[in-house]
Design a protein around this motif. Sequence first.
Motif, mmCIF file in Angstrom:
data_model
loop_
_atom_site.group_PDB
_atom_site.id
_atom_site.type_symbol
_atom_site.label_atom_id
_atom_site.label_comp_id
_atom_site.label_asym_id
_atom_site.label_seq_id
_atom_site.Cartn_x
_atom_site.Cartn_y
_atom_site.Cartn_z
ATOM 1 N N GLU A 31 0.832 -1.204 0.000
ATOM 2 C CA GLU A 31 0.000 0.000 0.000
ATOM 3 C C GLU A 31 0.866 1.254 0.000
ATOM 4 O OE1 GLU A 31 -3.162 1.962 3.034
ATOM 5 O OE2 GLU A 31 -3.333 -0.174 2.635
ATOM 6 N N ALA A 32 1.878 1.273 0.849
ATOM 7 C CA ALA A 32 2.802 2.412 0.920
ATOM 8 C C ALA A 32 4.174 1.874 1.300
ATOM 9 C CB ALA A 32 2.323 3.413 1.958
ATOM 10 N N PHE A 33 5.207 2.396 0.622
ATOM 11 C CA PHE A 33 6.549 1.985 0.988
ATOM 12 C C PHE A 33 7.516 3.139 0.807
ATOM 13 C CE2 PHE A 33 6.169 0.774 -3.462
ATOM 14 C CZ PHE A 33 7.367 1.188 -4.029
ATOM 15 N N LEU A 34 8.601 3.074 1.553
ATOM 16 C CA LEU A 34 9.652 4.075 1.526
ATOM 17 C C LEU A 34 10.964 3.334 1.402
ATOM 18 C CD1 LEU A 34 10.734 7.019 2.109
ATOM 19 C CD2 LEU A 34 10.818 6.304 4.509
ATOM 20 N N ILE A 35 11.804 3.785 0.480
ATOM 21 C CA ILE A 35 13.123 3.182 0.330
ATOM 22 C C ILE A 35 14.159 4.253 0.623
ATOM 23 C CG2 ILE A 35 14.738 2.054 -1.234
ATOM 24 C CD1 ILE A 35 12.309 0.981 -2.764
ATOM 25 N N VAL A 36 15.057 3.950 1.550
ATOM 26 C CA VAL A 36 16.113 4.884 1.949
ATOM 27 C C VAL A 36 17.468 4.214 1.786
ATOM 28 C CG1 VAL A 36 14.649 6.189 3.539
ATOM 29 C CG2 VAL A 36 15.878 4.188 4.363
ATOM 30 N N SER A 37 18.528 5.023 1.873
ATOM 31 C CA SER A 37 19.878 4.521 1.654
ATOM 32 C C SER A 37 20.567 4.003 2.907
ATOM 33 C CB SER A 37 20.755 5.628 1.057
ATOM 34 O OG SER A 37 20.231 6.063 -0.152
ATOM 35 N N SER A 38 20.064 4.410 4.080
ATOM 36 C CA SER A 38 20.739 4.010 5.314
ATOM 37 C C SER A 38 19.746 3.983 6.473
ATOM 38 C CB SER A 38 21.864 4.996 5.642
ATOM 39 O OG SER A 38 21.315 6.256 5.982
ATOM 40 N N VAL A 39 20.165 3.355 7.550
ATOM 41 C CA VAL A 39 19.347 3.314 8.756
ATOM 42 C C VAL A 39 19.182 4.727 9.311
ATOM 43 C CG1 VAL A 39 19.267 2.481 11.144
ATOM 44 C CG2 VAL A 39 20.009 0.950 9.324
ATOM 45 N N ASP A 40 20.260 5.533 9.262
ATOM 46 C CA ASP A 40 20.174 6.910 9.752
ATOM 47 C C ASP A 40 19.135 7.714 8.976
ATOM 48 O OD1 ASP A 40 22.068 6.555 11.730
ATOM 49 O OD2 ASP A 40 23.730 7.182 10.438
ATOM 50 N N GLN A 41 19.084 7.508 7.666
ATOM 51 C CA GLN A 41 18.103 8.218 6.860
ATOM 52 C C GLN A 41 16.684 7.787 7.241
ATOM 53 O OE1 GLN A 41 18.368 7.553 2.616
ATOM 54 N NE2 GLN A 41 17.770 9.657 2.188
ATOM 55 N N ALA A 42 16.488 6.518 7.500
ATOM 56 C CA ALA A 42 15.175 6.030 7.927
ATOM 57 C C ALA A 42 14.797 6.630 9.285
ATOM 58 C CB ALA A 42 15.182 4.502 8.013
ATOM 59 N N ARG A 43 15.758 6.684 10.205
ATOM 60 C CA ARG A 43 15.483 7.265 11.520
ATOM 61 C C ARG A 43 15.114 8.741 11.399
ATOM 62 N NH1 ARG A 43 20.477 4.276 14.191
ATOM 63 N NH2 ARG A 43 19.393 2.443 14.959
ATOM 64 N N ARG A 44 15.846 9.477 10.526
ATOM 65 C CA ARG A 44 15.513 10.897 10.341
ATOM 66 C C ARG A 44 14.102 11.039 9.786
ATOM 67 N NH1 ARG A 44 20.923 11.315 8.545
ATOM 68 N NH2 ARG A 44 20.247 11.316 6.384
#
Length: 169
Positions: A31-44
């Motif tokens: 339904e919804a997804f987010l792809i990030v480059s790092s764990v830090d980016q996901a936390r931010r």
Amino acid sequence: MRGIRVASLAIGIASSPAERRQLAQLLGGSEAFLIVSSVDQARRFLDVVEPPHNPPAAPPDQPVVTEVTPGAAPPPGLTVDSDRRVLRWLDREIELTRLEHDLLRCLVGAPGRVWTYELLHREVWGNEHLGRGSDMHSVVRRVRRKLARLNAAATIHAVRGVGFRLAPV
């Protein structure tokens, strides 16, 4: 809680463009997804940790660049409005793209400090610096033009082979 639909969000972490494409294909039915480059980016993104106001320390295999202009401070009246994503010089404003905003936030937040290409790429693009850096140079060129259009008392100086810093005109 019957009858109340709860939305879900899948977060994927992939460091390379190829891995991000593959992950997007795998999560495409979500339904919804987010792809990030790092764990830090996901936390931010999730606001789990406050983004650093100062640049992060360089990894052990990279030299730390400490060149700073003595007494450096952003010129009074030069601000980056993150809520509205605008650059303000005294009583004038100009809109910024996301990349321009993030680059300026780094440079204005640590005026006079040399930001290496690697640190800027990590903070602004959220991934590791690869290649010649034409993407970064393009954003810097646009920001310099916007600073000039505002007649701001600051510009972005290149430190050859190292990175960029905010400096007075």
